[in-house]
Design a protein around this motif. Structure first.
Motif, PDB file in Angstrom:
ATOM      1  N   LEU A 138     -28.269  19.370 -23.108  1.00  0.00           N
ATOM      2  CA  LEU A 138     -28.814  18.308 -23.943  1.00  0.00           C
ATOM      3  C   LEU A 138     -27.686  17.392 -24.387  1.00  0.00           C
ATOM      4  O   LEU A 138     -26.648  17.864 -24.862  1.00  0.00           O
ATOM      5  N   GLU A 139     -27.870  16.085 -24.205  1.00  0.00           N
ATOM      6  CA  GLU A 139     -26.860  15.107 -24.627  1.00  0.00           C
ATOM      7  C   GLU A 139     -27.265  14.532 -25.969  1.00  0.00           C
ATOM      8  O   GLU A 139     -28.325  13.923 -26.104  1.00  0.00           O
ATOM      9  N   ILE A 140     -26.405  14.744 -26.962  1.00  0.00           N
ATOM     10  CA  ILE A 140     -26.649  14.163 -28.282  1.00  0.00           C
ATOM     11  C   ILE A 140     -25.455  13.297 -28.659  1.00  0.00           C
ATOM     12  O   ILE A 140     -24.373  13.455 -28.094  1.00  0.00           O
ATOM     13  N   VAL A 197     -21.701  16.128 -26.125  1.00  0.00           N
ATOM     14  CA  VAL A 197     -21.627  14.997 -27.051  1.00  0.00           C
ATOM     15  C   VAL A 197     -21.470  13.734 -26.223  1.00  0.00           C
ATOM     16  O   VAL A 197     -20.479  13.550 -25.516  1.00  0.00           O
ATOM     17  N   ASP A 198     -22.495  12.877 -26.290  1.00  0.00           N
ATOM     18  CA  ASP A 198     -22.557  11.649 -25.511  1.00  0.00           C
ATOM     19  C   ASP A 198     -21.749  10.550 -26.197  1.00  0.00           C
ATOM     20  O   ASP A 198     -21.585  10.571 -27.413  1.00  0.00           O
ATOM     21  N   ASP A 199     -21.265   9.594 -25.436  1.00  0.00           N
ATOM     22  CA  ASP A 199     -20.534   8.439 -25.976  1.00  0.00           C
ATOM     23  C   ASP A 199     -19.396   8.884 -26.889  1.00  0.00           C
ATOM     24  O   ASP A 199     -19.135   8.257 -27.923  1.00  0.00           O
ATOM     25  N   LEU A 250     -17.778  17.260 -23.705  1.00  0.00           N
ATOM     26  CA  LEU A 250     -17.562  15.912 -24.240  1.00  0.00           C
ATOM     27  C   LEU A 250     -17.755  14.916 -23.107  1.00  0.00           C
ATOM     28  O   LEU A 250     -17.170  15.067 -22.030  1.00  0.00           O
ATOM     29  N   LYS A 251     -18.556  13.888 -23.355  1.00  0.00           N
ATOM     30  CA  LYS A 251     -18.697  12.814 -22.373  1.00  0.00           C
ATOM     31  C   LYS A 251     -17.889  11.624 -22.852  1.00  0.00           C
ATOM     32  O   LYS A 251     -18.198  11.012 -23.879  1.00  0.00           O
ATOM     33  N   ILE A 252     -16.832  11.294 -22.102  1.00  0.00           N
ATOM     34  CA  ILE A 252     -15.989  10.147 -22.452  1.00  0.00           C
ATOM     35  C   ILE A 252     -16.812   8.882 -22.291  1.00  0.00           C
ATOM     36  O   ILE A 252     -17.352   8.622 -21.209  1.00  0.00           O
ATOM     37  N   VAL A 273     -30.180  15.981 -20.373  1.00  0.00           N
ATOM     38  CA  VAL A 273     -31.277  15.189 -20.911  1.00  0.00           C
ATOM     39  C   VAL A 273     -30.837  14.569 -22.235  1.00  0.00           C
ATOM     40  O   VAL A 273     -30.289  15.271 -23.092  1.00  0.00           O
ATOM     41  N   ASN A 274     -31.057  13.260 -22.374  1.00  0.00           N
ATOM     42  CA  ASN A 274     -30.704  12.578 -23.624  1.00  0.00           C
ATOM     43  C   ASN A 274     -31.701  12.921 -24.724  1.00  0.00           C
ATOM     44  O   ASN A 274     -32.910  12.856 -24.521  1.00  0.00           O
ATOM     45  N   ILE A 275     -31.185  13.270 -25.895  1.00  0.00           N
ATOM     46  CA  ILE A 275     -32.041  13.621 -27.031  1.00  0.00           C
ATOM     47  C   ILE A 275     -31.763  12.662 -28.185  1.00  0.00           C
ATOM     48  O   ILE A 275     -30.638  12.575 -28.674  1.00  0.00           O
ATOM     49  N   ALA A 291     -26.566  16.271 -12.929  1.00  0.00           N
ATOM     50  CA  ALA A 291     -27.216  14.967 -12.935  1.00  0.00           C
ATOM     51  C   ALA A 291     -27.702  14.673 -14.343  1.00  0.00           C
ATOM     52  O   ALA A 291     -28.082  15.584 -15.064  1.00  0.00           O
ATOM     53  N   GLU A 292     -27.655  13.388 -14.706  1.00  0.00           N
ATOM     54  CA  GLU A 292     -28.222  12.987 -15.990  1.00  0.00           C
ATOM     55  C   GLU A 292     -29.604  12.392 -15.767  1.00  0.00           C
ATOM     56  O   GLU A 292     -29.777  11.533 -14.906  1.00  0.00           O
ATOM     57  N   ALA A 293     -30.560  12.878 -16.540  1.00  0.00           N
ATOM     58  CA  ALA A 293     -31.924  12.337 -16.486  1.00  0.00           C
ATOM     59  C   ALA A 293     -31.970  11.053 -17.303  1.00  0.00           C
ATOM     60  O   ALA A 293     -31.562  11.037 -18.462  1.00  0.00           O
TER      61      ALA A 293
HETATM   62 CA    CA Z   1     -26.371  10.062 -21.963  1.00  0.00          CA
END
Ligand code: CA
Ligand code: C2E
Ligand code: CA
Ligand code: CA
Length: 278
Positions: free
Chosen positions: A147-149, A177-179, A198-200, A115-117, A57-59
């Motif tokens: 951690l999503e950066i 790696v987000d986006d 990797l997050k597409i 968690v987005n950082i 899950a993404e916070a």
């Molecule tokens: Ca994110």
């Protein structure tokens, strides 16, 4: 003409002043909300599309204002970043996410919570120590936290970024790696930095059925992830057909309205017990 110019200037200046006041008011309200605990973390499931099982899950933070309405992050994160308030807000989000992840593990669902950082959080010299302290205080297993950066974070001070990422990996948390694909990219950083996921980006997913370039970029990202042994998540999946095509290419984990909106902690707890189909 001179007269007109001055009027225009005065008008312009009043406009700026108004914006400044609105900003100061928003900042004051954001600080107050932090003191009074009015930020709430929602969770959006990440689903294995093959099995339908929630694997993570993404916070995602929301601000419940004094009228009880939920303010979306787009309305306050930019100013939180500008004022540095993102540092304490982000730490609060991390703490809540760790606490909830531990709770879910105790309930028999040891999912990975991401968690987005923000760049500013990541650039604090002691960031890895803060993460270690929060993990210890909440008692969550580090493997449960990711951690999503964004790529931008990695492009700035590469030596510091690398050291921080190595420290975080030693602690045992994952790095996503987000986006992915939207930022500045020399892809060399994928080799240089210890990254797991990797997050597409949802922009590619949104248009993949109608735009051949977006479809091609997605295919390339999937190949890249497979050959570098990185995990993949596709975000913004809204349609069956998008999910089908992603899955056919080997991208299994998905996040998007097709499966669930971001939901409050209690609802997420229910989803983990009863499943998405229920
Ligand atoms: Ca994110
Ligand atoms: P993001 O990290 O890229 O998060 C994904 C956003 O896409 C979320 O918006 C989510 O609700 C939305 N989304 C999920 N599925 C779909 C879908 O199928 N279709 C569409 N159109 N959108 C979908 P949200 O929650 O409004 O967050 C927006 C951004 O705010 C996030 O983008 C992230 O950059 C930032 N943000 C949210 N929470 C935090 C936080 O705790 N810390 C920091 N630093 N940033 C945060
Ligand atoms: Ca994203
Ligand atoms: Ca985004």
């Amino acid at each position: 003409a001179k007269q007109e110019g001055r009027n225009r200037y005065q008008f312009f200046s009043a406009d700026i002043e108004e914006k400044l006041l609105a900003k100061q008011l928003l900042e004051r309200h954001m600080r107050e909300a932090l003191e009074k605990g009015r930020y709430e973390v929602f969770y959006q499931p990440k689903v294995n599309a093959e099995t339908g099982i929630i694997v993570g899950a993404e916070a995602l933070v929301r601000w419940r204002n004094t009228d009880g309405e939920l303010v979306p992050p787009i309305r306050f994160i930019p100013l939180a970043e500008e004022t540095g308030l993102i540092v304490p807000i982000g730490e609060m989000v991390l703490r809540q996410a760790c606490d909830h992840a531990r709770f879910w593990a105790e309930q028999g669902s040891p999912i990975v919570v991401s968690v987005n950082i923000s760049a500013q959080q990541f650039e604090v010299e002691s960031f890895a120590d803060i993460v270690a302290a929060v993990l210890a205080q909440t008692g969550v297993e580090p493997q449960q936290i990711e951690l999503e950066i964004t790529e931008g974070v990695l492009a700035k001070d590469q030596v510091q970024a690398r050291n921080t990422l190595i420290a975080l990996r030693q602690i045992g948390v994952g790095i996503a790696v987000d986006d992915f694909g939207t930022g500045y990219s020399s892809l060399a950083y994928l080799k240089r930095f210890p990254i797991n996921v990797l997050k597409i980006d949802q922009g590619f997913v949104r248009d993949m059925l109608t735009d051949a370039s977006d479809a091609a970029i997605i295919t390339a990202i999937i190949h890249l992830a497979h050959s570098l042994h990185l995990d993949l998540v596709a975000e913004g999946v809204e349609e069956e057909e998008q999910a089908r095509r992603l899955l056919a290419q080997g991208c299994k984990v998905m996040q998007g309205y097709l499966y669930s909106q971001p939901v409050p902690f209690l609802q997420m707890s229910h989803l983990l017990v009863s499943g998405l189909g229920a």
